[in-house]
Design a protein around this motif. Structure first.
Motif, mmCIF file in Angstrom:
data_model
loop_
_atom_site.group_PDB
_atom_site.id
_atom_site.type_symbol
_atom_site.label_atom_id
_atom_site.label_comp_id
_atom_site.label_asym_id
_atom_site.label_seq_id
_atom_site.Cartn_x
_atom_site.Cartn_y
_atom_site.Cartn_z
ATOM 1 N N SER A 1 1.162 -1.277 -0.426
ATOM 2 C CA SER A 1 -0.351 -0.180 -0.024
ATOM 3 C C SER A 1 0.676 1.376 -0.130
ATOM 4 C CB SER A 1 -0.841 0.119 1.455
ATOM 5 O OG SER A 1 -1.650 0.961 1.380
ATOM 6 N N THR A 2 0.604 2.428 -0.776
ATOM 7 C CA THR A 2 1.200 3.096 -1.305
ATOM 8 C C THR A 2 0.470 4.792 -0.338
ATOM 9 O OG1 THR A 2 0.997 3.842 -3.319
ATOM 10 C CG2 THR A 2 3.203 2.640 -2.809
ATOM 11 N N THR A 3 -0.919 4.049 0.065
ATOM 12 C CA THR A 3 -1.657 5.702 0.627
ATOM 13 C C THR A 3 -1.286 6.581 1.315
ATOM 14 O OG1 THR A 3 -2.968 4.219 2.100
ATOM 15 C CG2 THR A 3 -3.908 4.215 -0.664
ATOM 16 N N ARG A 4 -0.437 5.949 2.882
ATOM 17 C CA ARG A 4 -0.108 7.475 3.465
ATOM 18 C C ARG A 4 1.655 6.949 3.000
ATOM 19 N NH1 ARG A 4 -3.194 4.212 8.984
ATOM 20 N NH2 ARG A 4 -4.512 3.771 7.808
ATOM 21 N N LEU A 5 2.272 6.346 2.176
ATOM 22 C CA LEU A 5 3.546 6.610 1.975
ATOM 23 C C LEU A 5 4.006 8.294 1.134
ATOM 24 C CD1 LEU A 5 6.434 5.622 1.877
ATOM 25 C CD2 LEU A 5 6.424 3.438 0.275
ATOM 26 N N ALA B 1 11.188 6.671 22.336
ATOM 27 C CA ALA B 1 11.553 5.690 21.103
ATOM 28 C C ALA B 1 10.017 5.616 20.764
ATOM 29 C CB ALA B 1 12.129 4.199 21.521
ATOM 30 N N PHE B 2 9.584 5.611 19.070
ATOM 31 C CA PHE B 2 8.935 5.238 18.887
ATOM 32 C C PHE B 2 8.971 4.867 17.327
ATOM 33 C CE2 PHE B 2 8.454 9.864 19.685
ATOM 34 C CZ PHE B 2 7.017 10.001 19.731
ATOM 35 N N VAL B 3 8.096 3.608 16.935
ATOM 36 C CA VAL B 3 7.931 2.678 15.620
ATOM 37 C C VAL B 3 6.642 2.794 15.490
ATOM 38 C CG1 VAL B 3 7.857 0.563 15.083
ATOM 39 C CG2 VAL B 3 9.476 1.199 16.585
ATOM 40 N N PHE B 4 6.835 3.479 13.851
ATOM 41 C CA PHE B 4 5.987 3.694 13.552
ATOM 42 C C PHE B 4 5.542 3.276 11.941
ATOM 43 C CE2 PHE B 4 8.138 7.545 13.879
ATOM 44 C CZ PHE B 4 8.962 7.355 12.380
ATOM 45 N N GLU B 5 4.621 3.452 11.100
ATOM 46 C CA GLU B 5 4.234 2.356 9.738
ATOM 47 C C GLU B 5 4.865 3.647 8.587
ATOM 48 O OE1 GLU B 5 0.844 5.808 10.781
ATOM 49 O OE2 GLU B 5 2.498 3.930 11.449
ATOM 50 N N GLY B 6 4.984 3.637 7.198
ATOM 51 C CA GLY B 6 6.140 3.877 5.976
ATOM 52 C C GLY B 6 4.661 5.447 6.391
ATOM 53 N N ARG B 7 4.600 6.495 7.230
ATOM 54 C CA ARG B 7 3.757 7.573 6.905
ATOM 55 C C ARG B 7 5.006 9.270 7.337
ATOM 56 N NH1 ARG B 7 -1.579 8.178 9.602
ATOM 57 N NH2 ARG B 7 -1.064 9.925 9.409
ATOM 58 N N PRO B 8 5.622 9.531 6.153
ATOM 59 C CA PRO B 8 6.705 10.265 6.270
ATOM 60 C C PRO B 8 6.762 11.722 7.051
ATOM 61 C CG PRO B 8 7.127 9.646 3.861
ATOM 62 C CD PRO B 8 5.736 9.318 4.575
ATOM 63 N N ASN B 9 5.555 11.794 7.032
ATOM 64 C CA ASN B 9 4.804 12.894 8.001
ATOM 65 C C ASN B 9 4.769 12.907 9.370
ATOM 66 O OD1 ASN B 9 2.311 12.033 7.880
ATOM 67 N ND2 ASN B 9 1.543 12.842 9.096
ATOM 68 N N ILE C 1 10.982 4.044 11.056
ATOM 69 C CA ILE C 1 10.496 3.648 10.359
ATOM 70 C C ILE C 1 10.234 2.914 9.713
ATOM 71 C CG2 ILE C 1 11.482 5.412 8.459
ATOM 72 C CD1 ILE C 1 9.232 6.799 8.188
ATOM 73 N N GLY C 2 8.802 2.451 8.793
ATOM 74 C CA GLY C 2 8.145 1.372 8.056
ATOM 75 C C GLY C 2 9.301 0.877 7.492
ATOM 76 N N SER C 3 10.093 -0.047 6.345
ATOM 77 C CA SER C 3 10.883 -0.335 5.861
ATOM 78 C C SER C 3 10.608 0.094 4.058
ATOM 79 C CB SER C 3 10.907 -1.616 5.158
ATOM 80 O OG SER C 3 10.238 -2.565 5.404
ATOM 81 N N GLY D 1 12.344 5.911 28.207
ATOM 82 C CA GLY D 1 10.966 6.857 29.185
ATOM 83 C C GLY D 1 10.120 6.087 28.596
ATOM 84 N N LEU D 2 10.307 5.243 27.611
ATOM 85 C CA LEU D 2 8.220 5.498 27.193
ATOM 86 C C LEU D 2 8.894 5.380 25.092
ATOM 87 C CD1 LEU D 2 5.544 6.027 27.027
ATOM 88 C CD2 LEU D 2 6.224 7.990 26.050
ATOM 89 N N ALA D 3 7.765 4.069 25.052
ATOM 90 C CA ALA D 3 7.413 3.336 23.905
ATOM 91 C C ALA D 3 6.652 3.791 23.256
ATOM 92 C CB ALA D 3 7.802 2.450 23.904
ATOM 93 N N VAL D 4 6.435 4.354 22.596
ATOM 94 C CA VAL D 4 5.342 4.637 21.206
ATOM 95 C C VAL D 4 5.125 4.226 19.976
ATOM 96 C CG1 VAL D 4 3.954 6.765 20.088
ATOM 97 C CG2 VAL D 4 4.969 7.010 22.227
ATOM 98 N N ALA D 5 4.474 3.142 19.381
ATOM 99 C CA ALA D 5 4.273 2.344 18.550
ATOM 100 C C ALA D 5 2.917 2.634 18.064
ATOM 101 C CB ALA D 5 4.162 0.760 18.983
ATOM 102 N N ARG D 6 3.021 2.665 16.381
ATOM 103 C CA ARG D 6 1.679 2.821 15.372
ATOM 104 C C ARG D 6 1.601 2.483 14.057
ATOM 105 N NH1 ARG D 6 1.134 9.719 14.977
ATOM 106 N NH2 ARG D 6 -0.060 8.706 13.284
ATOM 107 N N GLY D 7 0.937 1.568 13.476
ATOM 108 C CA GLY D 7 1.021 0.823 12.912
ATOM 109 C C GLY D 7 -0.164 -0.251 12.706
#
Length: 511
Positions: free
Chosen positions: A118-122, A171-179, A198-200, A249-255
């Motif tokens: 999917s490229t809608t958010r990329l 720390a952040f792990v998030f999907e392939g959204r550059p913003n 960031i997502g691969s 101190g905090l882990a934030v995950a989006r995806g």
């Protein structure tokens, strides 16, 4: 008790998890494992996660840099932090810099499409660029989020203050959204540092942002090197390794839901608090008093693109179904025309009889990640799948359910939805109040669903939208923003030097 280092895995090897359960090592995992690698065992699921030594080293080095930078952030002024955000924004506003970022993004998009992703958010765009710049400048102009006295208790001769202070490495792990890459730097406003993966799919874009905008802004403003660090790896294992680092101190995950839940489990096992955002999908309900024009507008404007706050499930009361379902269907079709790829409807078993015959028998060419696919325009699904989030590319996709009344709609929302966004279209003020009290949602509205966005609604670039999937670190607050990532320190100011808990006076000095 004896302790040895794990250097190899064998097929059939058993691993205890959850206190009384056993996971079994498979042949593929055993073959991949090498000395120096690590095995993470999720205690709630038994997942066996292989972290190669190289990925662990990449993640550890990134956290090392962020931790070292955090130790120096106390000497950094609030003006320097403001200057960082302005410098970052200015570089994104520079056409030459943006051209380099856009070219890297075009390569990412082409690669993702070739792999059926999917490229809608990329894809980056001018509106995305404008939002990133506006968000960074908003943080630059924001009031300092550290050093604020939130409570003071006065005693005779002394005073205790509760003062806001940085939390540490976020720390952040998030999907392939550059913003989101720019949003994540918001934690620096409160004096924290940040490390992210960031997502691969978007890694090339992220590298370009770091090289052409982020690192130069850090250097120009005088922030310590490592204040914002990209984990430069395309492997999921690097994210697992990062979230297992107890120094965070905090882990934030989006995806996606399963991946985010897995990351949350890793962080919690390491004793790291988490904020998770794994599934979305907004719900909307309408009753007999709903104005057709308002419903049409709410549905149409909730389907402009697929993100977490896009309309996913529509509930209409039985008494309003005959009048409002045609309005809903027209709005859905118009939203599809806006995207140029038709629309798709899922309807709960038993409710399909309320649809026009031309809908029930129609077929469409839906735009999917892998390309255009011919499929039925309407598909029936069981009520138990009401919470399923539709991940569409350019063909708006929604579920329809007829409910007995609004209480029924709220009950279904609480049972099946991700408990994220709920909107009611009704002209009855009492119905709105009852609905608000009944739904367990952090975001409740009376119009389109797409308002749920920290920057759009609150003028604060968001780090995540808590949708109740264990993301309760910040109580019931739905938006996690950079200035909300802080802790409190207690500071005493003692005016009377002779204070003593036992009431003993200060003895005379001997010399």
């Amino acid at each position: 008790m004896r302790s040895d280092r794990l250097t190899a895995l064998a097929p059939g090897m058993t691993v205890i998890y959850g206190g009384d359960r056993i996971a079994v090592v498979g042949e593929a995992l055993a073959a991949r494992f090498r000395p120096g690698d690590r095995l993470l065992v999720l205690q709630d699921t038994g997942d066996l996660l292989h972290v190669p030594a190289a990925e662990h080293a990449v993640a550890t080095a990134a956290v090392d840099r962020a931790q070292a930078a955090f130790a120096r952030m106390g000497a950094v002024s609030d003006d320097q932090i403001s200057a960082f955000f302005e410098a970052f924004a200015a570089r994104l506003a520079d056409d030459a810099v943006w051209t380099a970022i856009a070219e890297a993004n075009a390569r990412d998009v082409e690669s993702a499409r070739a792999r059926g992703r999917s490229t809608t958010r990329l894809e980056v765009s001018d509106p995305m660029r404008a939002d990133m710049i506006a968000g960074l400048r908003a943080w630059g102009a924001a009031q300092p989020a550290r050093g604020q006295v939130v409570e003071a208790v006065a005693h005779e001769g002394w005073r205790v203050e509760q003062v806001t202070a940085p939390l540490g490495v976020v720390a952040f792990v998030f999907e392939g959204r550059p913003n989101v890459f720019a949003d994540a730097t918001g934690v620096l406003r409160a004096g924290n540092t940040v490390v992210f993966r960031i997502g691969s799919d978007a890694l090339g874009t992220a590298r370009a942002i770091v090289a052409h905008a982020l690192d130069p802004a850090i250097a120009e403003s005088g922030l310590p090197e490592g204040a914002a660090v990209l984990v430069d790896s395309a492997a999921h294992a690097a994210g697992w390794a990062m979230f297992s680092d107890a120094r965070l101190g905090l882990a934030v995950a989006r995806g996606s839901g399963p991946a985010v839940a897995q990351l949350g489990g890793i962080a919690r096992q390491a004793g790291v608090p988490v904020s998770l955002h794994g599934t979305g999908g907004a719900w909307m309900a309408a009753d007999e008093s709903a104005e057709p024009a308002r419903l049409f507008a709410a549905v149409f404007h909730s389907l402009d693109r697929k993100v977490c706050n896009t309309l996913n499930t529509f509930c209409v009361t039985q008494g309003a179904a005959e009048r409002l379902i045609p309005v809903f269907l027209e709005a859905l079709e118009r939203a599809g025309e806006r995207r140029g790829h038709g629309c798709k409807l899922h309807v709960v078993e038993g409710d399909e009889i309320r649809l026009p015959a031309d809908w029930r028998g129609a077929r469409i060419l839906a735009r999917r990640a892998e390309g255009d696919v011919e499929e039925p325009k309407v598909e029936v699904l069981p009520e138990a799948e009401l919470g399923r989030e539709w991940e569409w590319e350019a063909t708006p996709e929604v579920t329809l359910k007829v409910v007995s009344d609004l209480d029924h709609a709220a009950e279904l929302f609480n049972r099946h939805s991700p408990q994220f966004v709920a909107c009611l279209i009704s002209a009855d003020a009492a119905a709105h109040e009852r609905f608000y009290q009944a739904v367990n949602a952090p975001f409740v509205g009376d119009g389109f669903t797409r308002w749920v966005d920290g920057q759009y609604a609150l003028n604060k670039p968001e780090l995540g939208l808590s949708n109740w999937e264990f993301g309760r670190l910040f109580a019931r607050g739905g938006v996690l923003a950079g200035d909300g990532v802080f802790t409190l320190r207690a500071r005493v100011r003692q005016a009377d030097p002779h204070l003593d808990r036992g009431g003993v006076a200060t003895p005379a000095r001997q010399s």
